[in-house]
Design a protein around this motif. Structure first.
Motif, short mmCIF file in Angstrom:
data_model
loop_
_atom_site.label_atom_id
_atom_site.label_comp_id
_atom_site.label_asym_id
_atom_site.label_seq_id
_atom_site.Cartn_x
_atom_site.Cartn_y
_atom_site.Cartn_z
N MET A 296 0.84 -1.20 0.00
CA MET A 296 0.00 0.00 0.00
C MET A 296 0.88 1.26 0.00
O MET A 296 1.41 1.66 1.03
CB MET A 296 -0.92 0.00 1.22
N ASN A 298 0.23 4.45 -0.45
CA ASN A 298 -0.26 5.60 0.32
C ASN A 298 0.03 5.47 1.82
O ASN A 298 0.29 6.47 2.49
CB ASN A 298 -1.76 5.78 0.10
N SER A 299 -0.03 4.25 2.33
CA SER A 299 0.24 4.06 3.75
C SER A 299 1.67 4.44 4.11
O SER A 299 1.93 4.97 5.19
CB SER A 299 -0.02 2.59 4.14
N ASP A 303 3.03 7.91 6.31
CA ASP A 303 3.53 7.41 7.60
C ASP A 303 4.39 8.50 8.25
O ASP A 303 5.42 8.90 7.71
CB ASP A 303 4.34 6.14 7.38
#
Length: 397
Positions: A296, A298-299, A303
């Protein structure tokens, strides 16, 4: 196939495609000057997708389209329709992604027959005409024609680390001698992928960049000052000097970090590996060769361990003074490794050309319809502001 196509997206090839982008960008600016008043809301989502559509039509297929004038042209309607999935298409897309072998056995069409027929006819008639009339044009169909004949080669002096932008990726698959007969459907498939990726992903990034500039006027002003100084020193924007716009590169990088159009990278595990516990008290997870891993993007981009205040739009993260602090594999707008996005240079050029012209001529101002903060449309598979993206454009003196 990837190895064969790699030379089509190197800097030397992009140099010849950039004039198509500048011409279409000027079409957009001309349309705005003739049709848009400073006190009216502009649907950026619609405007930008007409730009990306026309760039792909020209640089990809040698078709001259002006979608801001001819609003219902077939090419644009086709691009819009590709991503308006019906209920059955959504199910088919999910199955094709997660269980590709099952999808092939089921034989469910992912796209309407009219769409596939359009591309088959487009490719066949274009190639047939060029071969019969000995016509050459520096676009994607021409490069694919050369690739199928084995004439597309990496130059020994090709510098992959060029000056287009920080986010460009190196080719992960090294050039080698490939003797492979391409089927017509494989050739058409490459054309279709190029169209789909260029139309939607680039469009989403541009929309989010313009939206962010409208709600962050201090960032926009800093960008405008750079553009203004650049124009005082240079006759025109070109492939050789576009890298001098350092802050423009920062703005686009930060847009791609915060609003990554490639939300997921899927990879096949080639070596057994044990993932550590995700948190204290959690369990390890063993990956086996052949397992599909969904990363993922975007994660990671959001972050706070790697990006302090991740919700903040801060282009200075990518300044020359700061970008060396970016940890490897924490900024992946075009993916990483041998299966990264083959068209990163094309995409970055396309984005920069339009933003350069837009900021040169207009101040982007938020209006009552501008969404603050940005909320994404939950029902879409692509990055889009909920309810659309609207701004006002004030002519610069």
């Amino acid at each position: 196939m990837r190895t064969t196509l790699s030379p089509a997206f190197t800097g030397s090839k992009m140099r010849h495609m950039m004039p198509f982008m500048t011409e279409i960008s000027q079409n957009i600016i001309t349309y705005l000057k003739e049709n848009v008043k400073g006190n009216e809301d502009v649907d950026i989502n619609d405007l930008i997708r007409r730009y990306t559509n026309d760039v792909i039509a020209s640089a990809g297929f040698g078709i001259v389209v002006n979608s801001v004038k001819d609003k219902d042209n077939e090419f644009f309607k086709l691009g819009e329709g590709i991503f308006k999935f019906t209920g059955l298409q959504r199910i088919a897309f999910f199955i094709a992604t997660v269980w590709p072998n099952l999808y092939k056995k089921l034989g469910i069409p992912l796209f309407p027959e009219s769409t596939t027929n359009f591309f088959r006819n487009l490719v066949s008639t274009t190639i047939d005409y060029r071969e019969k009339n000995n016509v050459e044009r520096p676009d994607m169909i021409q490069l694919l024609m050369e690739a199928t004949k084995g004439n597309l080669k990496h130059k020994s002096n090709e510098n992959e680390k060029d000056n287009v932008g920080f986010a460009t990726v190196d080719e992960g698959l090294k050039p080698q001698s490939v003797n492979r007969k391409w089927t017509f459907d494989e050739l058409t498939g490459q054309v279709f992928i190029f169209f789909a990726a260029g139309f939607e992903s680039s469009g989403s990034t541009l929309v989010m960049a313009i939206h962010e500039l409208s709600i962050n006027p201090h960032i926009q002003e800093k960008l405008y000052q750079e553009v203004k100084e650049f124009k005082e020193k240079n006759n025109a924007l070109s492939y050789d000097n576009i890298g001098d716009l350092k802050y423009l590169d920062c703005v686009l990088n930060e847009t791609m970090r915060k609003w990554s159009a490639a939300m997921i990278m899927d990879r096949t595990c080639t070596k057994a590996y044990e993932l550590p516990p995700p948190r204290e008290g959690g369990k390890t997870f063993k990956l086996k060769p052949g397992d599909i891993v969904y990363n993922m993007v975007n994660s990671i981009h959001m972050d706070e361990k790697y990006w302090p205040e991740p919700e903040k739009f801060d282009p200075d993260r990518f300044s020359d003074e700061n970008k060396h602090n970016i940890k490897p594999f924490t900024f992946m707008p075009f993916g990483m490794g041998p299966r990264n996005c083959i068209g990163s240079r094309f995409a970055i050029l396309e984005l920069k050309v339009l933003l350069f012209d837009l900021i040169s001529n207009y101040k982007v101002v938020k209006s009552e319809k501008t969404l603050i903060p940005i909320v994404l449309e939950p029902s879409e598979v692509n990055i889009k502001p909920k309810g659309g993206s609207f701004v006002r454009l004030e002519k610069r003196v």
